[in-house]
Design a protein around this motif. Structure first.
Motif, PDB file in Angstrom:
ATOM      1  N   UNK A  10       0.826  -1.204   0.000  1.00 36.58           N
ATOM      2  CA  UNK A  10       0.000   0.000   0.000  1.00 36.58           C
ATOM      3  C   UNK A  10       0.863   1.258   0.000  1.00 36.58           C
ATOM      4  N   UNK A  11       1.918   1.234   0.784  1.00 34.93           N
ATOM      5  CA  UNK A  11       2.791   2.399   0.901  1.00 34.93           C
ATOM      6  C   UNK A  11       3.397   2.777  -0.446  1.00 34.93           C
ATOM      7  N   UNK A  12       3.814   1.778  -1.237  1.00 28.48           N
ATOM      8  CA  UNK A  12       4.504   2.061  -2.488  1.00 28.48           C
ATOM      9  C   UNK A  12       3.583   2.069  -3.705  1.00 28.48           C
ATOM     10  N   UNK A  13       2.283   1.834  -3.484  1.00 30.00           N
ATOM     11  CA  UNK A  13       1.354   1.756  -4.607  1.00 30.00           C
ATOM     12  C   UNK A  13       1.357   3.054  -5.418  1.00 30.00           C
ATOM     13  N   UNK A  22      14.799   5.465  -4.245  1.00 31.58           N
ATOM     14  CA  UNK A  22      15.455   6.617  -3.644  1.00 31.58           C
ATOM     15  C   UNK A  22      14.996   6.858  -2.218  1.00 31.58           C
ATOM     16  N   UNK A  23      13.695   6.720  -1.985  1.00 33.97           N
ATOM     17  CA  UNK A  23      13.163   6.921  -0.637  1.00 33.97           C
ATOM     18  C   UNK A  23      13.661   5.844   0.315  1.00 33.97           C
ATOM     19  N   UNK A  24      13.677   4.603  -0.159  1.00 40.53           N
ATOM     20  CA  UNK A  24      14.151   3.518   0.700  1.00 40.53           C
ATOM     21  C   UNK A  24      15.638   3.693   1.031  1.00 40.53           C
ATOM     22  N   UNK A  25      16.404   4.107   0.040  1.00 39.53           N
ATOM     23  CA  UNK A  25      17.829   4.327   0.272  1.00 39.53           C
ATOM     24  C   UNK A  25      18.044   5.431   1.303  1.00 39.53           C
ATOM     25  N   UNK A  45      24.462  -3.015  11.648  1.00 39.11           N
ATOM     26  CA  UNK A  45      24.351  -4.307  10.969  1.00 39.11           C
ATOM     27  C   UNK A  45      23.169  -4.222  10.009  1.00 39.11           C
ATOM     28  N   UNK A  46      23.120  -5.129   9.061  1.00 39.57           N
ATOM     29  CA  UNK A  46      22.007  -5.120   8.113  1.00 39.57           C
ATOM     30  C   UNK A  46      20.686  -5.251   8.855  1.00 39.57           C
ATOM     31  N   UNK A  47      20.632  -6.158   9.812  1.00 35.60           N
ATOM     32  CA  UNK A  47      19.387  -6.383  10.550  1.00 35.60           C
ATOM     33  C   UNK A  47      18.994  -5.141  11.336  1.00 35.60           C
ATOM     34  N   UNK A  48      19.963  -4.541  12.034  1.00 35.12           N
ATOM     35  CA  UNK A  48      19.656  -3.377  12.867  1.00 35.12           C
ATOM     36  C   UNK A  48      19.203  -2.188  12.011  1.00 35.12           C
ATOM     37  N   UNK A  49      19.870  -1.979  10.894  1.00 33.20           N
ATOM     38  CA  UNK A  49      19.521  -0.854  10.022  1.00 33.20           C
ATOM     39  C   UNK A  49      18.134  -1.037   9.429  1.00 33.20           C
ATOM     40  N   UNK A  50      17.843  -2.254   8.970  1.00 35.56           N
ATOM     41  CA  UNK A  50      16.533  -2.511   8.376  1.00 35.56           C
ATOM     42  C   UNK A  50      15.424  -2.382   9.415  1.00 35.56           C
ATOM     43  N   UNK A  51      15.709  -2.822  10.645  1.00 42.43           N
ATOM     44  CA  UNK A  51      14.716  -2.679  11.699  1.00 42.43           C
ATOM     45  C   UNK A  51      14.457  -1.200  11.986  1.00 42.43           C
ATOM     46  N   UNK A  52      15.529  -0.418  12.071  1.00 40.41           N
ATOM     47  CA  UNK A  52      15.372   1.014  12.358  1.00 40.41           C
ATOM     48  C   UNK A  52      14.671   1.751  11.223  1.00 40.41           C
ATOM     49  N   UNK A  53      14.902   1.298   9.997  1.00 39.82           N
ATOM     50  CA  UNK A  53      14.278   1.942   8.837  1.00 39.82           C
ATOM     51  C   UNK A  53      12.908   1.386   8.519  1.00 39.82           C
ATOM     52  N   UNK A  54      12.508   0.318   9.250  1.00 45.04           N
ATOM     53  CA  UNK A  54      11.226  -0.362   9.007  1.00 45.04           C
ATOM     54  C   UNK A  54      11.133  -0.861   7.571  1.00 45.04           C
ATOM     55  N   UNK A  55      12.211  -1.513   7.118  1.00 43.75           N
ATOM     56  CA  UNK A  55      12.263  -2.059   5.765  1.00 43.75           C
ATOM     57  C   UNK A  55      12.727  -3.511   5.802  1.00 43.75           C
ATOM     58  N   UNK A  56      12.263  -4.277   4.860  1.00 48.34           N
ATOM     59  CA  UNK A  56      12.696  -5.665   4.725  1.00 48.34           C
ATOM     60  C   UNK A  56      14.155  -5.690   4.277  1.00 48.34           C
ATOM     61  N   UNK A  57      14.882  -6.743   4.676  1.00 50.14           N
ATOM     62  CA  UNK A  57      16.304  -6.840   4.349  1.00 50.14           C
ATOM     63  C   UNK A  57      16.559  -6.801   2.846  1.00 50.14           C
ATOM     64  N   UNK A  58      15.624  -7.283   2.053  1.00 51.11           N
ATOM     65  CA  UNK A  58      15.856  -7.296   0.598  1.00 51.11           C
ATOM     66  C   UNK A  58      16.024  -5.883   0.052  1.00 51.11           C
TER      67      UNK A  58
END
Length: 207
Positions: A10-13, A22-25, A45-58
């Motif tokens: 929904x967010x990216x629709x 660009x926004x995710x980066x 770490x990848x996990x910590x950054x993705x958690x803080x950014x609320x984004x999936x690791x992919x």
């Protein structure tokens, strides 16, 4: 309740792919700045950054190959902000050498301590990290070149070799000054530090 996948969809629709990336980066870089600026390199770490950014690791690997590359992007962001601010204050200071030196010193110290995360990224953390080490060296070289340009602008008759020696000394001194300021070794009176540093740099050479 909507799943994380549904919420993300929904967010990216309707948002173009380049804008989404660009926004995710940008969110990953901002999250890494917070983690690095508060916890140091070990906190990134990848996990910590993705958690803080609320984004999936992919989405991390959509923009970065590893955390080293991400930290490079963090450094570039902060260094660019400082460069933009420096350029503005130096232009405002005009051609008066003393005013330009004071403005430059104040800007570097104030920028680095007003948000401690910035100072940590630019001057105090991860000195052994090869990505950041290379960027810091490039930044110091750019600063030295900028000082040389200012020297030519304000004192065009200066011997080029002497000008380069002076620029190299100024650059090294500014890095050390910033590190000492951020460590609290110079007290908390920014005006006094700026005046003392400027007086030393402006003092005439004694034969």
């Amino acid at each position: 309740m909507a799943s994380d996948t549904e919420t993300a969809a929904t967010r990216w629709a309707g948002v173009p792919l380049t804008v989404r990336r660009g926004e995710r980066r940008a969110r990953l870089v901002e999250a890494a700045l917070e983690l690095f600026g508060t916890q140091g390199e070990a906190g990134v770490s990848v996990r910590a950054v993705c958690r803080a950014a609320a984004l999936h690791a992919r989405y991390f690997y959509e923009s970065f190959t590893d955390t080293g590359q991400l930290l490079g992007a963090v450094y570039d962001k902060v260094a660019a902000e400082l460069a933009e601010r420096l350029l503005a204050v130096l232009e405002a200071a005009g051609d008066d050498l003393a005013e330009r030196i004071r403005a430059g010193i104040r800007t570097v110290l104030d920028f680095s301590s007003a948000d401690p995360r910035r100072g940590r990224v630019l001057f105090t953390e991860a000195r052994a990290n090869p990505v950041l080490t290379a960027r810091r060296q490039a930044t110091q070289t750019a600063l030295m070149d900028a000082v040389l340009q200012q020297e030519t602008r304000t004192r065009p008759a200066t011997d080029p070799r002497l000008a380069r020696v002076g620029a190299a000394m100024f650059t090294g001194a500014m890095v050390e000054l910033a590190q000492q300021w951020l460590a609290g070794s110079l007290g908390d009176d920014l005006d006094a530090v700026v005046e003392h540093a400027a007086a030393l740099l402006l003092a005439p050479c004694v034969a």
